[in-house]
Design a protein around this motif. Structure first.
Motif, PDB file in Angstrom:
ATOM      1  N   TYR A   1      -3.307  -5.268 -12.786  1.00 30.58           N
ATOM      2  CA  TYR A   1      -2.186  -4.659 -12.244  1.00 30.58           C
ATOM      3  C   TYR A   1      -2.043  -4.491 -10.713  1.00 30.58           C
ATOM      4  CZ  TYR A   1      -1.308  -2.513 -16.673  1.00 30.58           C
ATOM      5  OH  TYR A   1      -1.162  -2.164 -18.020  1.00 30.58           O
TER       6      TYR A   1
ATOM      7  N   LYS B   1       2.604  -3.493 -11.344  1.00 27.66           N
ATOM      8  CA  LYS B   1       3.251  -4.722 -12.029  1.00 27.66           C
ATOM      9  C   LYS B   1       1.937  -5.226 -12.796  1.00 27.66           C
ATOM     10  CE  LYS B   1       7.016  -5.264  -8.923  1.00 27.66           C
ATOM     11  NZ  LYS B   1       7.989  -5.003  -9.817  1.00 27.66           N
TER      12      LYS B   1
ATOM     13  N   LEU C   1       5.250 -12.001  -6.896  1.00 26.37           N
ATOM     14  CA  LEU C   1       6.215 -10.957  -7.447  1.00 26.37           C
ATOM     15  C   LEU C   1       7.554 -11.450  -7.947  1.00 26.37           C
ATOM     16  CD1 LEU C   1       3.490  -9.686  -5.936  1.00 26.37           C
ATOM     17  CD2 LEU C   1       4.984  -7.471  -6.138  1.00 26.37           C
TER      18      LEU C   1
ATOM     19  N   SER D   1       6.832   2.175  -6.099  1.00 27.31           N
ATOM     20  CA  SER D   1       7.194   1.279  -7.295  1.00 27.31           C
ATOM     21  C   SER D   1       6.302   1.119  -8.423  1.00 27.31           C
ATOM     22  CB  SER D   1       7.109  -0.183  -6.714  1.00 27.31           C
ATOM     23  OG  SER D   1       8.436  -0.474  -5.909  1.00 27.31           O
TER      24      SER D   1
ATOM     25  N   ASP E   1      -0.054  -2.384  -7.331  1.00 23.28           N
ATOM     26  CA  ASP E   1       0.444  -1.219  -6.928  1.00 23.28           C
ATOM     27  C   ASP E   1       0.532  -0.899  -5.717  1.00 23.28           C
ATOM     28  OD1 ASP E   1       1.806   1.182  -7.519  1.00 23.28           O
ATOM     29  OD2 ASP E   1      -0.038   2.434  -8.259  1.00 23.28           O
TER      30      ASP E   1
ATOM     31  N   MET F   1       7.970  -5.075  -3.814  1.00 26.07           N
ATOM     32  CA  MET F   1       7.075  -4.001  -4.157  1.00 26.07           C
ATOM     33  C   MET F   1       6.831  -3.305  -3.083  1.00 26.07           C
ATOM     34  SD  MET F   1       4.104  -4.054  -6.638  1.00 26.07           S
ATOM     35  CE  MET F   1       3.209  -2.540  -7.345  1.00 26.07           C
TER      36      MET F   1
END
Length: 405
Positions: free
Chosen positions: A212, A224, A240, A221, A214, A244
């Motif tokens: 992930y 992801k 991405l 957010s 972050d 983000m």
């Protein structure tokens, strides 16, 4: 007279007729099937042929009004061109200034062609004018499938063996160490995506499954998910799909499949189309730089100034002494030696070096004093011994007088 005029007029019109460009098809396959590639050899007869070049294309159809089923190959662009393509996209054929020139073109027919009898025409274009060859018959047919030999076998009873389907387990995710955020684009140009470059500092390739990215923990957010395969000592970028990170203050975090933080860093501002690149893997220092994208980072645009240390030269004391006069060191000289050991240098290592130089100089001085003292004592003993020997040879009287002297 009338006959002469008629002959001149006939020659004039005949010459203009001969000067007309004429395209003649020389060789081609008589029958083809759809999408089969074939070559057509043709001649161009013209008394003004030049090296300027002609555009050429093949036209195929069931009637003269429907010659749009052929396609012409341009070897320069490696494209197949339909009959409706613009002339400047077709192949160009150049000739010398010969009266008759021979050329060839690669053609094929598309799937919509009429099966059986068709017409083939070669059209050339020069200076915006089209010149067609006479149409020739071309047979298009469906390819006959190759018959396969059928072997008749007596029926045999085959036992049916049933197998339970075996599910292939997915690879177990691994939380690797030595995986770092190496470069981040948080403020891309308009229309471009943010991206994060990850570096594998291991000596083996890794597969990051369901890891992930972050920003601020438990805020901002949602993390992801991504998966990447990174070679040993290699870089890979994850782009991405949506924004983000903030352009001002924010953080970037790398989490493993269990959402445990593996690496992170924070920034207070950003510059458009510039990235944050790691300066060393020993700490989390990043600096602003030009994007490198899956390569070694570029230099910092705002490098940290380095401090240079300059050492002051330490004067070496010069000591003078007379070889004939020896004076033992007085207490006052101890203060001089102690002063020599003082040092006001601010550079690490300078005091130790100066102290060693002074100590070496003092040792040499003491050794010199010892040698001079020993030599002086030895000279005194030799002088006294010589004087006694000389006086003893003159008699007791002289010897006594020598002793009283």
């Amino acid at each position: 007279m009338k006959k002469i005029i008629v002959i001149l007029l006939f020659c004039l019109f005949a010459r203009n007729a001969w000067a007309t460009t004429k395209v003649t098809i020389q060789d081609y396959p008589l029958q083809i099937y759809p999408n089969q590639e074939f070559s057509v050899v043709f001649n161009i007869i013209n008394d003004f042929i030049s090296s300027d070049g002609y555009y050429v294309k093949g036209r195929i159809g069931s009637t003269s009004a429907n010659l749009n089923k052929g396609e012409t190959y341009n070897p320069t662009t490696n494209n197949w061109l339909s009959d409706t393509s613009s002339w400047d996209s077709f192949p160009i054929i150049n000739f010398n200034n010969d009266t008759i020139a021979t050329a060839s073109a690669k053609l094929r027919v598309n799937q919509t062609v009429f099966i059986e009898n068709n017409l083939l025409v070669i059209r050339i274009n020069k200076n915006g004018k089209n010149y067609d060859s006479s149409s020739t018959a071309l047979l298009v047919f469906e390819p006959t499938p190759t018959p396969t030999e059928t072997i008749s076998l007596s029926p045999t009873i085959t036992p049916i063996v049933s197998f339970e389907p075996t599910e292939i387990p997915e690879p177990t995710p691994i939380s690797y160490n030595n995986i770092f955020i190496n470069e981040v684009m948080v403020n891309p140009e308009s229309g471009s995506n943010e991206w994060v470059e990850i570096y594998n500092d291991n000596d083996f390739s890794v597969t990051l499954s369901n890891w992930y990215l972050d920003d601020i923990e438990n805020a901002g957010s949602s993390p992801k998910s991504f998966s990447l395969e990174i070679p040993a000592k290699g870089y890979r970028v994850f782009n991405l799909s949506s924004s983000m990170f903030n352009n001002d203050a924010d953080s970037v975090s790398l989490l493993d499949f269990n959402k445990n933080t593996k690496d992170s860093f924070e920034y207070q501002s950003s510059t458009k189309e510039k990235t944050f690149g790691r300066t060393t893997f020993d700490n989390d220092d990043f600096c602003l730089q030009e994007p490198s994208y899956e390569a070694i980072n570029n230099g910092c645009l705002n490098p940290i100034p380095t401090v240079s240390l300059t050492t002051k030269p330490v004067p070496t004391p010069t000591l003078f002494f007379s070889p004939t006069t020896f004076s033992p060191p007085r207490p006052g000289n101890v203060q001089l030696i102690n002063q020599l050991y003082t040092n006001d240098s601010q550079v690490l290592g300078a005091y130790t070096e100066n102290k060693q130089i002074i100590k070496s100089t003092n040792n040499k001085l003491v050794n010199s004093f010892l040698i001079i003292s020993f030599s002086y004592s030895l000279l005194t003993i030799v002088s006294v011994s010589l004087k006694i020997k000389l006086s003893y040879g003159k008699g007791k009287k002289n010897f006594s007088s020598f002793l009283h002297s």
